[in-house]
Design an enzyme around this catalytic site. Structure first.
Site, PDB file in Angstrom:
ATOM      1  N   ASN A  12       0.957  -1.128  -0.027  1.00 47.22           N
ATOM      2  CA  ASN A  12      -0.083  -0.025   0.215  1.00 47.22           C
ATOM      3  C   ASN A  12       0.902   1.339  -0.083  1.00 47.22           C
ATOM      4  O   ASN A  12       1.524   1.622   0.970  1.00 47.22           O
ATOM      5  CB  ASN A  12      -0.750  -0.155   1.493  1.00 47.22           C
ATOM      6  N   LYS A  14      -0.123   4.269  -0.427  1.00 49.20           N
ATOM      7  CA  LYS A  14      -0.563   5.334   0.110  1.00 49.20           C
ATOM      8  C   LYS A  14      -0.466   6.529  -0.893  1.00 49.20           C
ATOM      9  O   LYS A  14      -0.275   6.401  -2.106  1.00 49.20           O
ATOM     10  CB  LYS A  14      -0.279   5.503   1.653  1.00 49.20           C
ATOM     11  N   HIS A  97     -10.036   1.106   4.564  1.00 51.02           N
ATOM     12  CA  HIS A  97      -8.592   1.101   5.371  1.00 51.02           C
ATOM     13  C   HIS A  97      -8.952   2.204   6.372  1.00 51.02           C
ATOM     14  O   HIS A  97      -9.944   3.149   6.305  1.00 51.02           O
ATOM     15  CB  HIS A  97      -7.584   1.703   4.210  1.00 51.02           C
ATOM     16  N   GLU A  99      -7.237   4.472   7.217  1.00 47.40           N
ATOM     17  CA  GLU A  99      -7.119   6.107   7.216  1.00 47.40           C
ATOM     18  C   GLU A  99      -8.324   6.444   6.380  1.00 47.40           C
ATOM     19  O   GLU A  99      -8.758   7.692   6.593  1.00 47.40           O
ATOM     20  CB  GLU A  99      -5.793   6.244   6.219  1.00 47.40           C
ATOM     21  N   GLU A 169      -6.079  -5.175  10.307  1.00 41.92           N
ATOM     22  CA  GLU A 169      -4.980  -3.767  10.688  1.00 41.92           C
ATOM     23  C   GLU A 169      -5.486  -3.358  11.891  1.00 41.92           C
ATOM     24  O   GLU A 169      -6.239  -2.192  11.844  1.00 41.92           O
ATOM     25  CB  GLU A 169      -4.987  -2.977   9.575  1.00 41.92           C
ATOM     26  N   GLY A 175       1.413   2.426  10.542  1.00 45.69           N
ATOM     27  CA  GLY A 175       2.505   3.577  10.716  1.00 45.69           C
ATOM     28  C   GLY A 175       3.153   4.046  11.892  1.00 45.69           C
ATOM     29  O   GLY A 175       3.836   5.073  11.955  1.00 45.69           O
ATOM     30  N   SER A 215       2.649  -2.095  10.559  1.00 46.04           N
ATOM     31  CA  SER A 215       4.171  -1.955  10.655  1.00 46.04           C
ATOM     32  C   SER A 215       4.799  -3.247  10.309  1.00 46.04           C
ATOM     33  O   SER A 215       5.715  -3.634  11.301  1.00 46.04           O
ATOM     34  CB  SER A 215       4.374  -1.398  12.237  1.00 46.04           C
TER      35      SER A 215
HETATM   36  P1  PGA Z   1       2.309   0.328   7.847  1.00 46.18           P
HETATM   37  O1  PGA Z   1       0.805   0.465   6.901  1.00 46.18           O
HETATM   38  O2  PGA Z   1       2.770  -0.802   7.237  1.00 46.18           O
HETATM   39  O3  PGA Z   1       3.219   1.501   7.463  1.00 46.18           O
HETATM   40  O4  PGA Z   1       1.941   0.296   9.199  1.00 46.18           O
HETATM   41  C1  PGA Z   1      -0.038  -0.534   6.690  1.00 46.18           C
HETATM   42  C2  PGA Z   1      -1.072   0.002   6.132  1.00 46.18           C
HETATM   43  O5  PGA Z   1      -1.618   1.127   6.264  1.00 46.18           O
HETATM   44  O6  PGA Z   1      -2.065  -0.960   5.282  1.00 46.18           O
END
Ligand code: PGA
Length: 265
Positions: A12, A14, A97, A99, A169, A175, A215
């Site tokens: 991803n 983003k 997701h 976000e 998640e 993140g 992460s």
């Molecule tokens: P991250 O993001 O690996 O940076 O924690 C995962 C995601 O948002 O799908």
């Protein structure tokens, strides 16, 4: 237990990479990621980049996914891109997701409509679910997962659910550099699969793929891929570094190899 679920490693990206940066990055990825039949590698670039990458990418190595898509196929929805517009470009689309949920205020109802729009347009949705830190501390994790899974799959048939993917998640792990512990991921994944079984039966629950995200990096990926019932990883930050991401794909391949003898036993 034998399972036919193919491991997925999803990147991803983003809101990162312009069209030209993405093209350069894909070049790097193509030289560092080895082609592995047993691991499905899916890239989720920004929507503007999908078209040029679809022309550039080695289809034997990578598939494309969209980070989002609107639930109406067409209409007066300024700024939106519909699943109908994405259907010829992507195999997958992320839905719900964290976000989208927490920055853009999307709720379960919107996620449910997007799931429906994806399957209506022949795109396989990846439903993202997960609790916030506050919800975990309050002991509400299972309830949140139950609600998000039930709502997200509401308009889908058993067959459509079986072909879908769910990503666990935890919001606090995204993140943050602080991943969940493998046993926390194991418990959540088990809970999600049981919920799918309640909704659509054991066969469907045995077919739906469930990923872990939050992460994930090349150091912790194996621990998650070893989790019982975990079918892959949704990777954010670490997918922006070609060697790091390539290393996660290799770990997935090795986990697949390790699982093989049991299958034949
Ligand atoms: P991250 O993001 O690996 O940076 O924690 C995962 C995601 O948002 O799908």
């Amino acid at each position: 237990m034998r399972n036919s679920r193919k491991i997925m490693i999803a990147a991803n990206w983003k809101e990162h990479f312009t069209v030209s940066q993405a093209s350069i990055f894909l070049n790097k990825l193509e030289s560092s990621v080895r082609s592995r039949q047993s691991v499905e590698v899916v890239l989720f670039p920004n929507v503007l980049t999908l078209q040029p990458l679809s022309v550039q990418l080695d289809k034997r190595k990578f598939r494309l996914g969209a980070q989002d898509g609107h639930f109406q196929d067409a209409g007066a929805y300024t700024g939106e891109v519909s699943m109908a517009m994405l259907r010829d470009l992507v195999h997958y689309v992320l839905v719900g997701h964290s976000e989208r949920r927490h920055v853009f205020g999307e709720n379960d109802d919107i996620a449910a409509k997007k799931m429906q729009a994806a399957v209506r347009n022949g795109i396989m949705p990846i439903l993202c679910v997960g609790e916030t830190l506050q919800e975990r501390l309050a002991g509400e994790t299972n309830q949140i997962l139950h609600n998000q899974v039930t709502a997200g799959l509401m308009h889908l048939t058993a067959r459509e659910v079986a072909a879908s993917v769910i990503a666990y998640e935890p919001v606090w792990a995204i993140g943050s550099g602080e991943s969940a512990k493998p046993d926390q991921a194991a418990a959540a994944i088990q809970h999600i699969r049981t919920q799918v079984e309640h909704l659509h039966g054991a066969r469907t629950a045995g077919l739906v793929r469930i990923l872990y995200g939050g992460s994930v990096n090349s150091h912790n990926a194996k621990a998650f891929l070893d989790v019982d019932g975990c079918d892959g990883a949704l990777v954010g930050g670490a997918s922006l570094q070609s060697h790091e991401f390539a290393s996660i794909v290799e770990k997935a391949f090795r986990v697949h190899q390790e699982r093989l003898p049991a299958h034949h036993g």
